[in-house]
Design an enzyme around this catalytic site. Sequence first.
Site, PDB file in Angstrom:
ATOM      1  N   SER A 147       0.796  -1.230   0.000  1.00 41.77           N
ATOM      2  CA  SER A 147       0.000   0.000   0.000  1.00 41.77           C
ATOM      3  C   SER A 147       0.829   1.281   0.000  1.00 41.77           C
ATOM      4  O   SER A 147       0.345   2.321  -0.419  1.00 41.77           O
ATOM      5  CB  SER A 147      -0.967   0.027   1.185  1.00 41.77           C
ATOM      6  OG  SER A 147      -0.284   0.235   2.397  1.00 41.77           O
ATOM      7  N   LYS A 197       0.089   4.727   6.612  1.00 40.82           N
ATOM      8  CA  LYS A 197      -0.560   5.491   5.540  1.00 40.82           C
ATOM      9  C   LYS A 197      -0.088   6.941   5.573  1.00 40.82           C
ATOM     10  O   LYS A 197       0.470   7.415   6.554  1.00 40.82           O
ATOM     11  CB  LYS A 197      -2.093   5.481   5.704  1.00 40.82           C
ATOM     12  CG  LYS A 197      -2.720   4.108   5.801  1.00 40.82           C
ATOM     13  CD  LYS A 197      -2.656   3.352   4.511  1.00 40.82           C
ATOM     14  CE  LYS A 197      -3.273   1.965   4.689  1.00 40.82           C
ATOM     15  NZ  LYS A 197      -2.964   1.081   3.603  1.00 40.82           N
TER      16      LYS A 197
END
Length: 165
Positions: A44, A88
Amino acid sequence: MMVAAWRALLREAWERSVVFTQFICFLNVFSNHVAEVHQCLGPSMLPTFNVSGDILLLEHLSSKFEKVRPGDVVMARSPVNPNLVVCKRVLGLEGDRVTVLPTSSRGHVKQVVVPKGHVWLQGDNAYNSTDSRHYGPVPYALIQGKVFYRIWPPEGWGPVLNRQP
């Protein structure tokens, strides 16, 4: 004479155990409130971090004093699985309007306003990331800390820079 030797041995053992306990307490407080080592695994955050996992330094002071800004990389408790910590990038803070890319080829680009007390988190690899596009804005309290340094692999050693969205 034998009793005195045992007392001296017990006193030294006690003093060493006190020092050891204080050191462990210091490490616990430091890792919970100042900084700790963490690993970021998965696709990710490509190309910023490797799929096989980068070892990162995470500082807790920015999140405690609400100094996290858009573009910062953070580690946060997953809102859908509290046993999981995700890595993130912050794309928006409360009140910010965020452009959300579709998660599939049939999706539409849309605008979202981040609600009070929340942040919008998204992986750098937008097409292979489970993030706020799936679970919505994340409560600020779930942020564990801000990633500020990569210590492994050696060729990627260095500061993790803020990249404005």
